[in-house]
Design a protein around this motif. Structure first.
Motif, short mmCIF file in Angstrom:
data_model
loop_
_atom_site.label_atom_id
_atom_site.label_comp_id
_atom_site.label_asym_id
_atom_site.label_seq_id
_atom_site.Cartn_x
_atom_site.Cartn_y
_atom_site.Cartn_z
N ALA A 131 0.83 -1.21 0.00
CA ALA A 131 0.00 0.00 0.00
C ALA A 131 0.86 1.26 0.00
O ALA A 131 0.55 2.24 -0.68
CB ALA A 131 -0.92 -0.01 1.21
N ALA A 132 1.96 1.23 0.76
CA ALA A 132 2.84 2.41 0.83
C ALA A 132 3.56 2.65 -0.49
O ALA A 132 3.91 3.79 -0.81
CB ALA A 132 3.85 2.24 1.96
N ARG A 144 -10.63 2.10 1.98
CA ARG A 144 -11.03 1.55 3.28
C ARG A 144 -10.66 0.07 3.37
O ARG A 144 -10.13 -0.38 4.39
CB ARG A 144 -12.54 1.74 3.48
N ALA A 145 -10.94 -0.69 2.31
CA ALA A 145 -10.62 -2.12 2.31
C ALA A 145 -9.11 -2.33 2.39
O ALA A 145 -8.63 -3.24 3.08
CB ALA A 145 -11.19 -2.78 1.06
N LEU A 167 -7.03 -4.23 5.61
CA LEU A 167 -6.05 -5.31 5.49
C LEU A 167 -4.77 -4.96 6.25
O LEU A 167 -4.17 -5.82 6.90
CB LEU A 167 -5.73 -5.58 4.02
N VAL A 168 -4.37 -3.71 6.17
CA VAL A 168 -3.16 -3.26 6.87
C VAL A 168 -3.35 -3.39 8.38
O VAL A 168 -2.48 -3.90 9.10
CB VAL A 168 -2.81 -1.81 6.49
N PHE A 183 6.55 2.24 11.80
CA PHE A 183 5.88 3.54 11.95
C PHE A 183 6.12 4.43 10.74
O PHE A 183 5.20 5.10 10.24
CB PHE A 183 6.38 4.25 13.21
N GLU A 184 7.35 4.47 10.29
CA GLU A 184 7.68 5.35 9.16
C GLU A 184 6.93 4.92 7.90
O GLU A 184 6.43 5.77 7.14
CB GLU A 184 9.19 5.34 8.92
N THR A 185 6.84 3.61 7.67
CA THR A 185 6.11 3.13 6.50
C THR A 185 4.62 3.46 6.60
O THR A 185 4.00 3.93 5.64
CB THR A 185 6.29 1.61 6.35
N ALA A 186 4.04 3.23 7.79
CA ALA A 186 2.61 3.52 7.98
C ALA A 186 2.34 5.02 7.87
O ALA A 186 1.30 5.44 7.33
CB ALA A 186 2.16 2.99 9.33
#
Length: 323
Positions: free
Chosen positions: A183-184, A194-195, A199-200, A241-244
């Motif tokens: 996703a990132a 949202r979906a 998943l994340v 954290f950085e990726t999110a």
């Protein structure tokens, strides 16, 4: 009298062992390990009540009877043949994990672990060489490593630097978040943000729920194992954290996530909420009985609602205050 004298060193007096130091079932009450020598105080030579019978008395390795002082006696606790089992090992590991998490590394005693496991203190040494070795064994098992077989026990552990290296390598093996990473990296917003985010969130929850015991061990024993604590929080957790944060910032800019003043803070709130209910709730008396599935579905639903762009953006207090 001849039978009672069996096991006395030549020329040595009979003496009484204090009640708390007499053996019971082959295991000394003073928790000395089998196969060791222990000095004992002399008593009146005619007092034979409570005498240790059947042991082997004499000089410790490298010492002769003549070298032992006249007022010194030694008792030898012979090594006993005891069987090891996977069941007992699991009881010890469960009890040790519980104790280390409750009281930390320094506050945990081997006799307390033995009590929780329903075993004698001496039995612990059949499975681990000491407290540090047992802690390492518990941590390795909590991180999914099968560890040594019962035939390879007692576990002797490794130097702290080797343990840190092993844990780092293990984190790199098991800490995979393909949904988050994909996703990132995505160049455009998905058809259903949202979906994608659900998943994340489920991926992060699942990982923490699986390894919660190892993470609690690292956190609770940080005072005595600071390298482990820094490794997890400053190296591994920071990467997640950085990726999110990159993902949330991008989705807010694209208008598919609710706008918050600071993406990093929003990610922190979401992450800490998951961490508490997937991990910390197990050791809190007021939340330990909460159902896993109920907690998971409730937390994920609330976090998804919190990032829903249908809600008004959260005003930036720095702008409102003219900062």
């Amino acid at each position: 009298m001849g039978q009672l004298a069996t096991g006395l060193r030549a020329g040595g007096p009979l003496h009484r062992l204090p009640e708390e130091q007499r053996t019971h079932g082959g295991a000394p009450h003073d928790r000395r390990r089998p196969g060791t020598w222990a000095p004992r105080a002399r008593h009146h030579p005619d007092d034979v009540s409570g005498l240790e019978v059947g042991g082997t008395w004499g000089a410790p390795s490298g010492r002769t009877h003549a070298s032992i002082a006249q007022n010194e006696s030694f008792i030898y606790y012979p090594a006993m043949a005891r069987t090891k089992s996977d069941t007992k090992l699991q009881r010890i590991l469960d009890a040790a994990a519980e104790a280390f998490i409750e009281t930390g590394y320094r506050g945990t005693r081997l006799d307390e672990i033995a009590r929780r496991a329903g075993l004698s203190a001496g039995t612990i040494y059949l499975y681990a060489e000491g407290k540090e070795s047992l802690f390492q064994l518990v941590l390795r098992r909590a991180l999914g490593d099968p560890g040594p077989s019962t035939g390879e026990l007692p576990f002797r552990g490794v130097p702290a630097s080797d343990l840190i290296e092993w844990v780092w390598g293990r984190f790199n093996e098991i800490a995979r978040f393909p949904c988050l990473e994909a996703a990132a990296r995505a160049p455009a917003p998905p058809a259903d943000a949202r979906a994608e985010f659900e998943l994340v969130l489920r991926e992060i929850w699942g990982w923490q729920a699986r390894y919660w015991q190892a993470l609690e061990l690292i956190e609770r024993c940080a005072r005595d194992w600071p390298e482990l604590h820094l490794l997890f929080y400053r190296e591994f957790r920071r990467r997640v954290f950085e990726t999110a944060t990159r993902l949330v910032e991008r989705r807010m800019d694209e208008g598919v996530f609710r706008r918050y003043p600071d993406a990093a803070t929003a990610v922190r709130v979401a992450s800490e909420t998951i961490t508490f209910f997937a991990m910390h709730r197990h050791v809190r008396p007021d939340t330990a009985e909460l159902d896993e599935a109920t907690c998971r579905e409730t937390v994920i639903a609330m976090l998804l609602a919190g990032f829903d762009p249908a809600h008004d953006p959260v005003p930036d207090p720095r702008v409102a205050e003219g900062g």
